[in-house]
Structures are given as structure tokens and as C-alpha cells.
Write a protein that holds these residues in place. Structure first.
Motif, short mmCIF file in Angstrom:
data_model
loop_
_atom_site.label_atom_id
_atom_site.label_comp_id
_atom_site.label_asym_id
_atom_site.label_seq_id
_atom_site.Cartn_x
_atom_site.Cartn_y
_atom_site.Cartn_z
N LEU A 44 0.83 -1.20 0.00
CA LEU A 44 0.00 0.00 0.00
C LEU A 44 0.87 1.26 0.00
O LEU A 44 0.47 2.29 -0.54
CB LEU A 44 -0.93 0.01 1.21
N SER A 45 2.06 1.15 0.59
CA SER A 45 3.00 2.28 0.62
C SER A 45 3.84 2.37 -0.65
O SER A 45 4.69 3.25 -0.76
CB SER A 45 3.94 2.13 1.83
N ARG A 46 3.63 1.42 -1.56
CA ARG A 46 4.36 1.34 -2.82
C ARG A 46 5.84 0.98 -2.62
O ARG A 46 6.66 1.24 -3.49
CB ARG A 46 4.23 2.63 -3.63
N ASN A 47 6.15 0.39 -1.48
CA ASN A 47 7.49 -0.14 -1.24
C ASN A 47 7.44 -1.63 -1.57
O ASN A 47 7.40 -2.48 -0.69
CB ASN A 47 7.93 0.11 0.20
N HIS A 48 7.41 -1.93 -2.85
CA HIS A 48 7.13 -3.30 -3.28
C HIS A 48 8.31 -4.25 -3.05
O HIS A 48 8.10 -5.46 -2.88
CB HIS A 48 6.69 -3.30 -4.74
N LEU A 49 9.52 -3.73 -3.03
CA LEU A 49 10.67 -4.59 -2.73
C LEU A 49 10.58 -5.08 -1.29
O LEU A 49 10.84 -6.27 -1.01
CB LEU A 49 11.98 -3.84 -2.97
N ALA A 50 10.23 -4.20 -0.37
CA ALA A 50 10.08 -4.61 1.04
C ALA A 50 8.90 -5.56 1.19
O ALA A 50 8.97 -6.53 1.95
CB ALA A 50 9.88 -3.37 1.92
N ALA A 51 7.82 -5.30 0.47
CA ALA A 51 6.66 -6.19 0.51
C ALA A 51 7.04 -7.58 0.03
O ALA A 51 6.65 -8.60 0.63
CB ALA A 51 5.53 -5.63 -0.36
N LEU A 52 7.79 -7.65 -1.05
CA LEU A 52 8.21 -8.94 -1.59
C LEU A 52 9.08 -9.69 -0.60
O LEU A 52 8.91 -10.90 -0.40
CB LEU A 52 8.97 -8.72 -2.90
N ALA A 53 10.00 -8.98 0.05
CA ALA A 53 10.87 -9.63 1.03
C ALA A 53 10.06 -10.24 2.17
O ALA A 53 10.32 -11.38 2.61
CB ALA A 53 11.88 -8.62 1.57
N ASP A 54 9.05 -9.51 2.66
CA ASP A 54 8.22 -10.03 3.74
C ASP A 54 7.38 -11.21 3.28
O ASP A 54 7.22 -12.20 4.00
CB ASP A 54 7.31 -8.93 4.28
#
Length: 205
Positions: free
Chosen positions: A107-117
Motif C-alpha cells: 500500500l506504501s508502494r514499497n514493493h521490494l520490502a513487501a516482496l521480502a516479507d
């Protein structure tokens, strides 16, 4: 126009309200699709995850998870991420906390961090549908459409009624050039979501 615009619009409708897509007691979630965690392949068994959840640290992790969901409901993404991070610190086996933080990062558009999680949570529970959908969403936004297709298809194998998985599949399909198939998949996703979010159907009109 970006061929995935329709899919992006449906995705936006599916994620309205943010907190409405949180798992309930680890047994599934609205919007993302749900499946109870699996314990195969050397992954911690569900009873072990439950035992961890009943420990003092596990109970604190669940309390922090609920606090993070509350922050999401009022649109406080950074506050939610902080709560989910503390939940993970208290119980590193809390796959739902990884999912919720991935959701907040998406939702924050930090998709690299989302993918890692999402990938960290999937190491714990490979059949966690919400985590697969969070991964597919991140992969789509990172333009890694083939891996997004793989994650979305796996989510649909586990939960054929997951509107979010179907939308992720449509997004990747459209971005790869098959607009007709994308629209067909979006109509299926809208039909799946209509019972809980009738505005999704309106998006396709």
C-alpha cells in the motif's frame, strides 16, 4: 493507456479500507483469499505455530498484530508497519505479521520490502494464500510478470474463490499483452468479489 489500468482499478477497489483484508486468527482473510497454514516440507507444523502463539512473546505478537490492523483501518501505514515489525520481533514465526507488513508495504508502494516479507512468510507457511497474493501484487508492480503469474496461479490452486488472486493474474496477463484474457479474468474476479465489495463490478463498466 497502460494495459493493466483496468486491473489496477480493480485492485484499488479490492484494497479499499485497507484493514478489511487482514487475516482473522491466522485462518484466512477477506480479499486476499485464505487458507490455513500448511506444515509440509520441514516447515513448522501448525500445532507448533499455535504453541508459539500462546507463549508470552507470541501473545504480545498477536496484540501488536491487532494494533497494526487498527492503524491500517485509519490509514496510518507507517504506524501499522511499526506495529507489525514489533510483532515479528516478538514472534518470528508469525506468518500473519509478515503478511500484514507486506500488505502495508504494498500500500506504501514499497514493493521490494513487501516482496521480502511475503517470501519470508512463505518460508514458514508455503500455502499461505494471503502471502502468495502479496507476493504476486509486489511482483506485478515490480514488472516481474511471470513470477506474478506463478504466485497468483498457486494462490488460486489453494483458494479458487480468491478475487485478489484472480485480479493479480489478470494484471500480469494484461501487462504481458493479452488484453482480452485480462478482461475475462477481471470479470471473474469482479463476480467473486461482488458479495463483499459490489463496487468492484462497477469498476469494469
Amino acid at each position: 493507456l497502460d494495459p493493466a489500468n483496468k486491473a489496477a482499478a480493480v485492485m484499488a477497489k479490492l484494497t479499499e479500507g485497507r484493514g478489511n483484508y487482514a487475516p482473522q486468527d491466522g485462518a484466512g482473510e477477506m480479499g486476499y483469499g485464505g487458507a490455513a497454514p500448511s506444515g509440509g516440507g520441514g516447515i513448522p507444523q501448525p500445532w507448533l505455530a499455535l504453541r508459539n502463539a500462546q507463549s508470552p512473546a507470541g501473545l504480545m505478537s498477536r496484540k501488536l498484530l491487532d494494533a497494526g490492523r487498527g492503524a491500517l483501518r485509519v490509514g496510518d501505514l507507517q504506524g501499522a508497519i511499526a506495529h507489525f515489525s514489533r510483532a515479528i520481533q516478538n514472534d518470528p514465526r508469525n506468518a500473519d505479521a509478515y503478511f500484514m507488513r507486506a500488505h502495508a508495504y504494498n500500500l506504501s508502494r514499497n514493493h521490494l520490502a513487501a516482496l521480502a516479507d511475503a517470501e519470508m512468510g512463505l518460508k514458514l507457511f508455503p500455502d499461505h494464500v494471503a502471502l502468495l497474493n502479496a507476493k504476486a501484487w509486489a511482483k506485478n508492480r515490480l514488472k516481474d510478470y511471470r513470477e506474478a503469474l506463478e504466485a497468483a496461479n498457486r494462490a488460486l490452486e489453494l483458494d479458487p474463490k480468491s478475487a485478489f488472486a484472480m485480479t493479480n493474474l489478470a494484471y500480469a496477463t494484461g501487462a504481458m499483452g493479452d488484453k482480452a484474457r485480462m478482461m475475462e479474468l477481471l470479470r471473474q474476479a469482479a463476480a467473486m468479489a461482488a458479495l463483499t465489495n459490489p463496487n468492484v463490478t462497477d469498476t469494469l463498466l
